[in-house]
Design an enzyme around this catalytic site. Structure first.
Site, PDB file in Angstrom:
ATOM      1  N   GLY A 250      34.314  19.394 -39.958  1.00  0.00           N
ATOM      2  CA  GLY A 250      35.129  19.596 -38.769  1.00  0.00           C
ATOM      3  C   GLY A 250      34.390  20.409 -37.728  1.00  0.00           C
ATOM      4  O   GLY A 250      34.976  21.209 -37.000  1.00  0.00           O
ATOM      5  N   ALA A 251      33.089  20.178 -37.609  1.00  0.00           N
ATOM      6  CA  ALA A 251      32.232  21.060 -36.809  1.00  0.00           C
ATOM      7  C   ALA A 251      32.007  20.583 -35.381  1.00  0.00           C
ATOM      8  O   ALA A 251      31.219  21.171 -34.659  1.00  0.00           O
ATOM      9  CB  ALA A 251      30.876  21.224 -37.503  1.00  0.00           C
TER      10      ALA A 251
ATOM     11  N   ILE B  48      37.321  25.610 -34.266  1.00  0.00           N
ATOM     12  CA  ILE B  48      36.878  26.617 -35.230  1.00  0.00           C
ATOM     13  C   ILE B  48      35.550  26.230 -35.861  1.00  0.00           C
ATOM     14  O   ILE B  48      34.651  27.064 -36.015  1.00  0.00           O
ATOM     15  CB  ILE B  48      37.961  26.834 -36.305  1.00  0.00           C
ATOM     16  CG1 ILE B  48      39.216  27.447 -35.664  1.00  0.00           C
ATOM     17  CG2 ILE B  48      37.441  27.725 -37.435  1.00  0.00           C
ATOM     18  CD1 ILE B  48      40.444  27.382 -36.547  1.00  0.00           C
TER      19      ILE B  48
ATOM     20  N   LYS C 296      34.008  13.679 -37.883  1.00  0.00           N
ATOM     21  CA  LYS C 296      34.250  12.262 -37.628  1.00  0.00           C
ATOM     22  C   LYS C 296      33.797  11.817 -36.244  1.00  0.00           C
ATOM     23  O   LYS C 296      33.470  10.655 -36.034  1.00  0.00           O
ATOM     24  CB  LYS C 296      35.748  11.945 -37.766  1.00  0.00           C
ATOM     25  CG  LYS C 296      36.254  11.901 -39.199  1.00  0.00           C
ATOM     26  CD  LYS C 296      37.754  11.729 -39.239  1.00  0.00           C
ATOM     27  CE  LYS C 296      38.201  10.448 -38.560  1.00  0.00           C
ATOM     28  NZ  LYS C 296      39.670  10.242 -38.658  1.00  0.00           N
TER      29      LYS C 296
ATOM     30  N   ASP D  64      33.691  11.030 -42.670  1.00  0.00           N
ATOM     31  CA  ASP D  64      35.121  10.989 -42.961  1.00  0.00           C
ATOM     32  C   ASP D  64      35.296  11.645 -44.325  1.00  0.00           C
ATOM     33  O   ASP D  64      34.934  11.065 -45.349  1.00  0.00           O
ATOM     34  CB  ASP D  64      35.628   9.543 -42.986  1.00  0.00           C
ATOM     35  CG  ASP D  64      37.128   9.444 -43.231  1.00  0.00           C
ATOM     36  OD1 ASP D  64      37.749  10.457 -43.633  1.00  0.00           O
ATOM     37  OD2 ASP D  64      37.694   8.345 -43.047  1.00  0.00           O
TER      38      ASP D  64
ATOM     39  N   TYR E  36      51.941  20.062 -46.551  1.00  0.00           N
ATOM     40  CA  TYR E  36      50.847  20.859 -45.983  1.00  0.00           C
ATOM     41  C   TYR E  36      50.598  22.103 -46.829  1.00  0.00           C
ATOM     42  O   TYR E  36      49.442  22.450 -47.121  1.00  0.00           O
ATOM     43  CB  TYR E  36      51.191  21.246 -44.550  1.00  0.00           C
ATOM     44  CG  TYR E  36      50.114  22.021 -43.835  1.00  0.00           C
ATOM     45  CD1 TYR E  36      48.962  21.384 -43.382  1.00  0.00           C
ATOM     46  CD2 TYR E  36      50.248  23.393 -43.603  1.00  0.00           C
ATOM     47  CE1 TYR E  36      47.970  22.098 -42.711  1.00  0.00           C
ATOM     48  CE2 TYR E  36      49.269  24.107 -42.939  1.00  0.00           C
ATOM     49  CZ  TYR E  36      48.126  23.460 -42.500  1.00  0.00           C
ATOM     50  OH  TYR E  36      47.154  24.167 -41.842  1.00  0.00           O
TER      51      TYR E  36
END
Length: 279
Positions: free
Chosen positions: A12-13, A17, A37, A70, A162
């Protein structure tokens, strides 16, 4: 240069964050695997790509490996780790930052959404940890960080899918710490004391800048974890502010999104519910 010549793999870079963590680690001397992604910016609500962040890292004088990933695909996770090892020869830290958000009660949660948060959050972090651990064992060094909260069911009621996915990440971190400590490997969970500015909080309408802190607070807290020898601070579940206070930080005003306005602390589910009509 507290991370000189270390290699940090961050999911998720491409923004938010994850990008903040990538840049602070690069400033401290690390080479970065930028895994996310988004390879092409085709959604105005989600700006930023793996190549954009890789360029920022290169401008800081460090090497970057942008990888389209992914995290729901465990074979792709293993291939990404193999590509990082081929490029850099090692992985010193894995930051499981990629996440899926869906806040709804049990009856309002379609199974498709349940599967999404489970696969992106707990399953992906497990798969990537499993892929990097043999390399960390071989080099006798490794940090793993989960962006997940302490296990406290009294503050994790509601938003069942979640909550299960995020608490699962924390349990995996605890297990890794117990199972691989003898190899100088540790795993931490890290969670914010306040809401944090990100495209998730913006796009899902989770409050406004007056109740957010900047993503820099989680980046600084992650750096504090990675900067120590793994065996020097065995893994645990941290709240970012508590960790930084232990590091000697006393003034948190620089993290305010609105200068002079200190955001309130929140419980795990302390923000408004997300409408199930949201994407």
């Amino acid at each position: 240069m507290r991370l000189r010549d270390r290699v940090v793999f961050i999911t998720g870079a491409s923004r938010g964050i994850g990008r903040a963590v990538a840049l602070i680690c690069a400033r401290e001397g690390a080479d970065i695997v930028v895994a996310a992604k988004t390879e092409v910016a085709d959604n105005p609500r989600l700006p930023g790509t793996i190549h954009d962040v890789a360029g920022e890292i290169a401008a800081l004088g460090r090497r970057a490996l942008p990888l389209k990933l992914d995290v729901r695909d465990d074979e792709a996770c293993r291939s990404a780790v193999a590509a990082a090892i081929e490029r850099f020869g090692r992985i010193d830290a894995l930051v499981n930052n990629a996440g899926a958000l869906f806040w709804a009660d049990v009856l309002d949660t379609p199974m498709k959404r349940f599967d999404l948060v489970m696969s992106v959050n707990v399953r992906a972090s497990f798969a990537l940890s499993q892929a990097v651990l043999p390399h960390m064992i071989a080099q006798k060094y490794g940090h793993i960080v989960m962006m997940s909260p302490p296990v406290d069911v009294s503050v994790c009621a509601h938003h069942g899918a979640y909550a299960v996915s995020k608490l699962g990440m924390t349990m995996v971190a605890h297990a890794i710490t117990e199972e691989y400590a003898e190899h100088n490997i540790t795993a931490h969970a890290l969670w914010p004391a306040t809401a944090v500015e990100s495209y998730a909080t913006k796009n899902f309408g989770l409050g406004g800048p007056e109740i957010w802190r900047k993503a820099d607070i989680l980046a600084d807290a992650t750096l504090a974890l990675l900067a120590r020898e793994p065996s020097a601070r065995p893994g645990k579940a941290w709240i970012d502010e508590d960790l930084l206070r232990e590091e000697g930080v006393t003034d948190f005003s620089r993290y305010q999104c609105v200068p002079g306005v200190e955001p309130p602390h929140i419980a795990f589910t302390g923000l408004p519910k997300v409408s199930t009509a949201k994407p």
